[in-house]
Design a protein around this motif. Structure first.
Motif, short mmCIF file in Angstrom:
data_model
loop_
_atom_site.label_atom_id
_atom_site.label_comp_id
_atom_site.label_asym_id
_atom_site.label_seq_id
_atom_site.Cartn_x
_atom_site.Cartn_y
_atom_site.Cartn_z
N GLU A 1 -55.81 6.84 -32.90
CA GLU A 1 -57.05 6.88 -33.62
C GLU A 1 -57.85 5.61 -33.51
OE1 GLU A 1 -55.84 7.84 -37.78
OE2 GLU A 1 -54.42 9.28 -36.86
N ARG A 2 -57.48 4.44 -33.73
CA ARG A 2 -57.91 3.27 -33.79
C ARG A 2 -58.51 2.96 -32.24
NH1 ARG A 2 -57.12 4.83 -38.10
NH2 ARG A 2 -56.10 3.58 -39.84
N SER A 3 -57.81 3.20 -31.36
CA SER A 3 -58.26 3.20 -29.97
C SER A 3 -59.58 4.10 -29.63
CB SER A 3 -57.11 3.50 -29.00
OG SER A 3 -57.62 3.11 -27.73
N VAL A 4 -59.29 5.15 -30.11
CA VAL A 4 -60.74 6.14 -29.81
C VAL A 4 -61.67 5.61 -30.58
CG1 VAL A 4 -61.30 8.37 -30.71
CG2 VAL A 4 -59.19 8.43 -29.60
N LEU A 5 -61.61 4.95 -31.97
CA LEU A 5 -62.65 4.55 -32.66
C LEU A 5 -63.35 3.23 -31.80
CD1 LEU A 5 -64.25 4.35 -35.32
CD2 LEU A 5 -62.51 2.50 -36.20
N LEU A 6 -62.65 2.48 -31.17
CA LEU A 6 -62.93 1.40 -30.58
C LEU A 6 -63.99 2.03 -29.13
CD1 LEU A 6 -62.90 -1.71 -30.33
CD2 LEU A 6 -61.13 -1.29 -28.54
N CYS A 7 -63.41 2.87 -28.60
CA CYS A 7 -64.15 3.54 -27.26
C CYS A 7 -65.30 4.21 -27.91
CB CYS A 7 -63.16 4.75 -26.83
SG CYS A 7 -61.88 3.83 -25.75
N GLU A 8 -65.57 4.68 -29.20
CA GLU A 8 -66.70 5.30 -29.49
C GLU A 8 -67.75 4.16 -29.64
OE1 GLU A 8 -65.40 7.50 -33.13
OE2 GLU A 8 -64.70 9.29 -31.88
N TYR A 9 -67.24 3.06 -30.43
CA TYR A 9 -68.24 2.05 -30.68
C TYR A 9 -68.83 1.65 -29.26
CZ TYR A 9 -67.86 1.29 -35.67
OH TYR A 9 -68.01 1.46 -36.88
N ILE A 10 -67.83 1.37 -28.33
CA ILE A 10 -68.24 0.97 -26.78
C ILE A 10 -69.30 1.75 -26.31
CG2 ILE A 10 -67.53 0.66 -24.43
CD1 ILE A 10 -64.73 -0.21 -25.73
N ILE A 11 -69.13 3.16 -26.43
CA ILE A 11 -69.99 4.31 -26.04
C ILE A 11 -71.44 4.05 -26.60
CG2 ILE A 11 -70.42 6.83 -25.91
CD1 ILE A 11 -67.46 7.21 -25.32
N THR B 1 -52.42 -2.72 -27.91
CA THR B 1 -52.99 -2.95 -26.80
C THR B 1 -52.64 -2.10 -25.94
OG1 THR B 1 -52.63 -5.27 -27.57
CG2 THR B 1 -52.83 -5.32 -25.28
N GLY B 2 -51.45 -1.59 -25.78
CA GLY B 2 -51.25 -0.67 -24.76
C GLY B 2 -51.85 0.49 -24.82
N GLN B 3 -52.32 1.11 -26.26
CA GLN B 3 -53.09 2.30 -26.13
C GLN B 3 -54.58 1.99 -25.59
OE1 GLN B 3 -51.89 5.47 -27.75
NE2 GLN B 3 -53.94 5.83 -26.63
N ILE B 4 -55.17 0.88 -25.95
CA ILE B 4 -56.48 0.50 -25.85
C ILE B 4 -56.73 0.37 -24.28
CG2 ILE B 4 -58.32 -1.27 -25.98
CD1 ILE B 4 -56.98 -1.82 -28.96
N LEU B 5 -55.68 -0.33 -23.66
CA LEU B 5 -55.85 -0.55 -22.09
C LEU B 5 -55.94 0.60 -21.48
CD1 LEU B 5 -53.70 -3.83 -21.81
CD2 LEU B 5 -56.26 -3.71 -21.45
N ASN B 6 -55.06 1.50 -21.95
CA ASN B 6 -54.79 2.96 -21.36
C ASN B 6 -56.18 3.70 -21.59
OD1 ASN B 6 -52.39 2.72 -19.84
ND2 ASN B 6 -51.06 3.34 -21.68
N ASP B 7 -56.60 3.54 -22.74
CA ASP B 7 -58.01 4.41 -23.10
C ASP B 7 -59.14 3.75 -22.55
OD1 ASP B 7 -56.34 6.10 -24.71
OD2 ASP B 7 -57.09 5.50 -26.59
N LEU B 8 -59.04 2.61 -22.30
CA LEU B 8 -60.27 2.30 -21.40
C LEU B 8 -60.38 2.64 -19.94
CD1 LEU B 8 -60.27 -1.64 -22.32
CD2 LEU B 8 -62.00 0.13 -23.21
N ILE B 9 -59.30 2.88 -19.40
CA ILE B 9 -59.05 3.52 -18.11
C ILE B 9 -59.33 4.75 -17.98
CG2 ILE B 9 -57.63 3.84 -16.00
CD1 ILE B 9 -56.44 1.03 -16.29
#
Length: 158
Positions: free
Chosen positions: A12-22, A76-84
């Motif tokens: 959930e936190r990683s998705v939130l981060l990706c949403e901010y990036i987008i 960190t693992g979740q974020i790195l995978n989600d970025l890719i």
């Protein structure tokens, strides 16, 4: 926080981060920003935070992820995978290999950049890192390298 709890909250936190990036990289004007994945003492516990700053838009946001620093490797693992997964094949946003810069006066950078087609850039600086960080970065860079190799091979076939 137990690891099992972090495993449930991290996506959930990683998705939130990706949403901010987008959202930031969807700006029609060129912008630069930074996201620091850091920690802060909140309610007598060290919690992982996202500190998002886009100076040209006077935007600053500090998010408590609700995940303790003991579980940083999970996040960190979740974020790195989600970025890719989210940006490697995107036509508008791309992610760079991991890099480290050492400088003075707080100029250290341990992270990746996300860029868009008009040259906007967000630096993601992993200030808070866990025991498995080096291994996670090797996997991240290897996935990027494999994708680049595959694209190069596909281009040769055309």
């Amino acid at each position: 926080m137990k690891k099992e709890e972090a495993i449930q909250v991290a996506p959930e936190r990683s998705v939130l981060l990706c949403e901010y990036i987008i959202q930031i990289l969807s700006d029609v004007e060129k912008v630069n920003g930074e996201i620091k994945i850091d920690s802060a003492k909140i309610n007598n516990e060290r919690m992982i935070t996202f500190n998002i700053c886009v100076p040209s838009r006077n935007f600053e946001k500090h998010i408590n992820t609700g995940i303790t620093t003991q579980q940083i490797d999970v996040l960190t693992g979740q974020i790195l995978n989600d970025l890719i997964d989210n940006f490697m094949e995107s036509e508008n946003i791309g992610c760079t290999r991991y890099y480290t810069i050492r400088g003075g006066y707080g100029m250290n950078m341990d992270g990746v950049n996300l860029v868009n087609s008009i040259g906007s850039k967000i630096k993601i600086n992993f200030v808070c890192r866990g025991d498995r960080f080096s291994e996670q970065i090797e996997n991240y860079n290897a996935r990027l390298d494999e994708y680049i190799k595959q694209q190069t091979n596909n281009a040769k076939l055309k």
